[in-house]
Design a protein around this motif. Structure first.
Motif: not given
Length: 1058
Positions: A429-438, A443-452, A630-633, A639-642
């Protein structure tokens, strides 16, 4: 600077302009009042009552009605706090007199102006009405115009002195606080701030003009460069003529070169066509071979398919025989086990019969001989049997203990496997959550609005765009997309935890827009959207330094920036972002939150997610919420992705380790189960052995007892009957045993028959299997030969298509291309010049196109080099020169005009600064004169020292008992009443220097004794009547000693409810 409000001329009779005074105040659900209406006189008004009766609420209502903020009243932090407990809204209704020459827009409002302010949980509104109660205006700008016209400054302590200001002013002995009071009351603070801002703007304007003047220098250099360019133009024209001649020669040289290439290409095509017959012969040979191998392969496949069907039937028969052999063998083993058990049971019964017969014989012998030696032998036999029983019991107990230990180990291992399985599920479950966060961060890199809000907020924004015409003003949101961190990503985690759900919220300007936005959210399937109603027209909040946390650590507001000031205002008013302090670690957070007692501090947040705050004596620390995203701002997501990818790899490795542990544990469980089964079988065997030995011991004991008992207790007949019963049982068991043996022999014979059949079947089918295998080998060999032939054919076809025919096609295409190029080149060359003209120029001189092209390139490069600096004609250069010259002259004239205007503004500003300093000196003198005038009424003299450089104001008084000496005591050496009286005289002196239609003072006599209060009240009443404006005094003390008059109105507030 020469405003008459600072120097009121004394008049013999009081004058009341009638415009701007308060006629009536009505409060509904405001603070402690449900419904209060108070009418005020035009001169002096006293409002008295017990503490808690709501006197100060009247003064607070006046401040709120005239536009004061909630924090400015020092009674609440937001306007909704003024709403009475249990109510949803409050109304403040103030009626202002509007008569006389100073009336404000009498044609619109008439002789009275009604200011009505409504306060609700989410917003507040202002309405200005005329004397008939009709609405005239509803904007805050209209209220500011009204306040400026009547000079009503409720934040000026000389106009409205609230309860807190009265106590602070009367009790404070700080010279800087008195100077602030004096500087603000006389409006010197306002003028000083205005002049300071103008000085700064003039400085910026001078810097701008300096930069503009410096910008002219490059244009002057361009003029000198233009003169040099004009001189080089004639040389460029000569080179251009040489280039044109070379182009003519080059054009025809290409035509002659193509004629040579056409002859060479014709010879190449003939040579390539000679290779076609050889290659085609090899292809035809491989085609014949493929057809032959194809026929052989088809026959082999048919043969193998037929043999495979036969082989499958043989395999089915083999499987059936093997199953029959297994069943027969199993039945034989079961019958053998039954026979063995029956045989053992018969043997035990035979032994028992023999023992009973022995007992009969022993009985006969005992009757004959009962010696001591026989009895001793029986005791020894019983002891041996008892030892055997004890030894068997001990062995059984040991096996039971071993079985219990193995069962516990097995259960423990099973529990470990269950825990490991749960750990594996959790890590997966943790691995799936990390992949989902990545994926979310990508997606947030392409459009900042999606983070919120993810895809839901994208759908919502799309719907808002479609319905933008329905909104009064477009909504702002999500708030997080309008925010950026100033100092990198250091405080990103702490800021997101501090703001929380506010980052996903939207802001609208009124309630109607909020309903429309809620409808859009439902359409976008965006449930629980947080909507904030806020006035977009409100300017950026300017928070004083003394209202911020006094600490070196940054606040949430200080590390954020936004292009939209409404977003920052919402963070301040709703999120208290200016009072949230950010620290690096846990220890520093505890020091700031609990040890330093920082003023104006609400909460402390650490970089690793801790939240700390104290409410009264209770100190609270909340740990980080690991589930919070966290990390949306953050400005950079790489670095977060790495880091997340590293976490995913580590979690996957840990999961694989857990799976290996689980496999090892499963193998151990299987071993433990096997051991447990073996131990159980040994226990069963030992139990049967123990029961047999106990049975033998019991029989021996019975025999021994029969010897010791009298011959009457047991008889030989009873033993014979028991022997007869056992013999009958033995006969029955022998019959059953014989039946079992017959069935066992039948099962063995059946198993042997099946084995024989299986052997015969294997022998009979061995030839077919060998033939099938040989056919498969031949089939594979044929397929390989066919594939090899096809590869050879494909190889030669590839050579034919890709090399021979392709080369011929390319050569023919190239020939056509050369012919086309020759025609095109000939046409182009004829356009450049006829071939006859080329001959007149001397032809190509035997030069090939490359040589002519090299000469042309050299001249072209030289021409370009000359043309780079001389790209225009002489006429254009001269026109450009004159244009730039006019442009420079025009700019110089403009900048000189700017400089003259700035100098004039500087002179005017210096003049105003000098007037400001002169008026400040005059105000200081006037303040001392009027201060002494009020002190004399009690026989006291004094002096006021104002230091504008150090921004201090010192009040010194000389008491009557000090007349014999020259000692002057400052107010901190006076008693409470004397100090309050002298401070009141100081306030009255300031009142004489300011103008306002009404003034209000709350608990001005809080520290006075009775005598000082009597004198102070008389002075205040006389001053108020003489000064001529409307006065409102609020006090909890008795005012019976105040003299009566038609210009003095007294009102008593009702006692507060218990």
């Amino acid at each position: 600077m020469g405003d008459s409000r600072f120097f009121p001329k004394p008049t013999s009779t009081p004058h009341n302009s009638k415009a701007g005074i308060i006629k009536k105040i009505r409060l509904e659900n405001f603070m402690c009042h449900s419904n209060l209406e108070t009418e005020l006189g035009e001169w002096v008004n006293f409002i008295t009552g017990q503490n808690g009766s709501g006197k100060s609420a009247i003064l607070t209502a006046l401040c709120v009605a005239f536009g004061s903020r909630a924090k400015g009243t020092q009674r609440a932090s937001t306007l909704k706090d003024f709403i009475k407990t249990g109510c949803s809204s409050a109304i403040v209704h103030v009626e202002i007199q509007n008569e006389g020459e100073d009336a404000f827009k009498p044609e619109d409002y008439g002789d009275a102006i009604i200011v009505e302010r409504r306060i609700s949980e989410s917003t507040s509104s202002i309405v200005l009405k005329n004397h008939q109660g009709k609405k005239v205006a509803s904007r805050m700008v209209d209220l500011h115009e009204l306040v400026d016209h009547f000079n009503i400054d409720v934040e000026n302590p000389c106009v409205v002195m609230s309860q807190d200001r009265s106590r602070e002013f009367l009790h404070s002995g700080n010279d800087k606080d008195k100077f602030k009071f004096f500087f603000k009351a006389t409006l010197l603070q306002q003028v000083n701030d205005l002049l300071t801002s103008i000085t700064q703007e003039l400085k910026c304007a001078n810097d701008l003009v300096d930069e503009l003047e410096k910008a002219i220098n490059p244009i002057e250099r361009e003029l000198s460069e233009l003169q040099g360019k004009i001189k080089n133009m004639e040389h460029v024209e000569q080179i251009s003529q040489q280039v044109q001649q070379l182009k003519k020669k080059l054009a025809w040289s290409w035509v002659y070169e193509l004629d040579k290439q056409l002859q060479e290409q014709i010879a190449k095509i003939e040579k390539l066509k000679d290779r076609i017959p050889t290659c085609q012969a090899k292809i035809d040979y491989q085609l014949g071979l493929i057809e032959e191998l194809g026929e052989r392969l088809t026959k082999k496949k048919t043969q193998v398919r037929h043999m495979m069907e036969q082989t499958l039937e043989v395999k089915r028969l083999k499987d059936e025989l093997q199953a029959s052999i297994s069943e027969a063998t199993k039945e034989k083993c079961e019958l053998q086990e039954e026979c063995s058990q029956k045989t053992k049971h018969i043997e035990r019964m035979v032994k028992h019969i023999a023992m009973l017969q022995q007992q009969v014989q022993d009985i006969h012998e005992k009757h004959e001989k009962n010696t001591q030696a026989k009895e001793s032998e029986m005791v020894k036999k019983l002891k041996v049997l008892q030892d055997d029983v004890d030894e068997a019991h001990t062995s059984l107990s040991r096996l039971k203990e071993e079985e219990s230990v193995l069962s516990e180990d097995l259960q423990r291992r099973k529990n470990e496997i269950r825990k490991i399985s749960e750990e594996i599920e959790e890590r997966e479950r943790r691995h799936r959550y990390i992949l989902s966060s990545i994926r979310e961060i990508q997606q947030q890199q392409t459009n900042k609005v999606t983070a919120f809000g993810g895809d839901k907020v994208i759908n919502l924004l799309r719907i808002i765009e479609m319905r933008h015409h329905r909104f009064l003003k477009p909504p702002i949101g999500p708030i997080g997309s309008h925010l950026n961190l100033i100092a990198g990503d250091t405080w990103a985690n702490a800021v997101e935890i501090a703001l929380g759900k506010l980052l996903n919220a939207f802001i609208v300007t009124n309630h109607k827009d909020s309903l429309i936005l809620r409808e859009c959210a439902r359409e976008a399937n965006y449930a629980y959207l947080q909507i904030i109603i806020y006035d977009f027209s409100r300017p950026r909040l300017n928070i004083p330094q003394d209202m911020l946390p006094q600490t070196k650590h940054p606040s949430t507001l200080s590390v954020l920036q936004s292009d939209n000031h409404t977003v920052l205002n919402v963070l301040v008013d709703l999120g208290s972002a200016e009072r949230q302090v950010l620290v690096r670690d846990y220890d520093a957070g505890k020091v700031v939150a609990f040890d330093h007692r920082v003023s104006n501090l609400k909460e402390v947040y650490t970089s690793d997610g801790y939240k700390m705050f104290s409410r009264g004596s209770v100190q609270t620390i909340l740990p980080p919420n690991k589930r919070q995203r966290t990390g949306r701002l953050c400005s950079s997501f790489d670095d977060q992705i790495k880091n997340l990818e590293k976490d995913a790899v580590s979690v996957q490795e840990a999961t694989n380790q857990c799976k290996r542990r689980k496999r090892d544990a499963d193998e151990e469980v299987l071993e433990l189960q096997d051991k447990l089964q073996r131990v159980k079988r040994r226990c069963d065997t030992m139990e049967r052995d123990l029961s047999s030995k106990r049975f033998q011991l019991d029989d021996t004991e019975k025999l021994y007892a029969s010897d010791t008992r009298s011959s009457s207790t047991i008889t030989v007949d009873e033993l014979h009957r028991e022997i007869s019963e056992f013999q009958n049982d033995i006969q029955e068991n022998k019959i059953l045993l014989e039946k079992f043996r017959v069935r066992m022999h039948e099962a063995a014979a059946k198993a042997n028959d099946h084995k024989v059949s299986f052997g015969k079947l294997c022998e009979s089918t061995q030839g077919e299997i060998d033939a099938f295998e040989e056919a498969e080998v031949e089939l594979i060999k044929t397929e390989k030969n066919l594939q090899s032939a096809e590869r050879e054919k494909a190889h030669y076809e590839g050579i034919m298509n890709n090399m021979v025919l392709s080369d011929i096609k390319k050569a023919e295409a190239h020939y056509k291309e050369l012919m086309h190029n020759r025609e095109e080149s000939s046409k182009k060359a004829s356009v450049i010049c006829p071939e006859d003209e080329l001959q007149s120029l001397g032809g190509t001189d035997g030069s090939n196109p490359e040589q002519l092209s090299a000469q042309l390139d050299r001249l072209s490069v030289r021409l370009r080099q000359e043309s780079r600096s001389n790209s225009e004609s002489i006429d254009n250069l001269r026109m450009l020169y004159e244009k730039k010259e006019r442009k420079i002259l025009k700019r110089q004239q403009t900048y000189r005009a700017f400089r003259e205007k700035l100098d004039a503004c500087k002179n005017a500003l210096d003049l105003r600064w000098s007037k400001f300093e002169r008026n400040a000196i005059l105000l200081k003198r006037q303040l001392t004169w009027q201060f002494n005038g009020h002190l004399r009424k009690k026989g006291i003299s004094g002096h006021i020292k104002v230091n504008y450089l150090e921004r201090t104001l010192a009040v010194e008084v000389k008491m009557p008992q000090d007349a014999s000496s020259s000692t002057v005591r400052d107010t901190r050496g006076l008693s409470g009443g004397e100090r309050s009286f002298s401070t009141l005289c100081f306030a009255l002196a300031l009142h004489e220097m300011t103008e306002a239609p009404f003034r209000a003072m709350d608990e001005f006599d809080v520290f006075m004794d009775a005598v000082s209060r009597k004198i102070s009240l008389d002075i205040l009443v006389d001053f108020a009547v003489a000064e001529g404006s409307q006065w409102l005094f609020i006090t909890p003390h008795d005012i019976s000693m105040v003299k009566h008059g038609d210009r003095i109105k007294r009102q008593q507030m009702a006692a507060p409810r218990a």
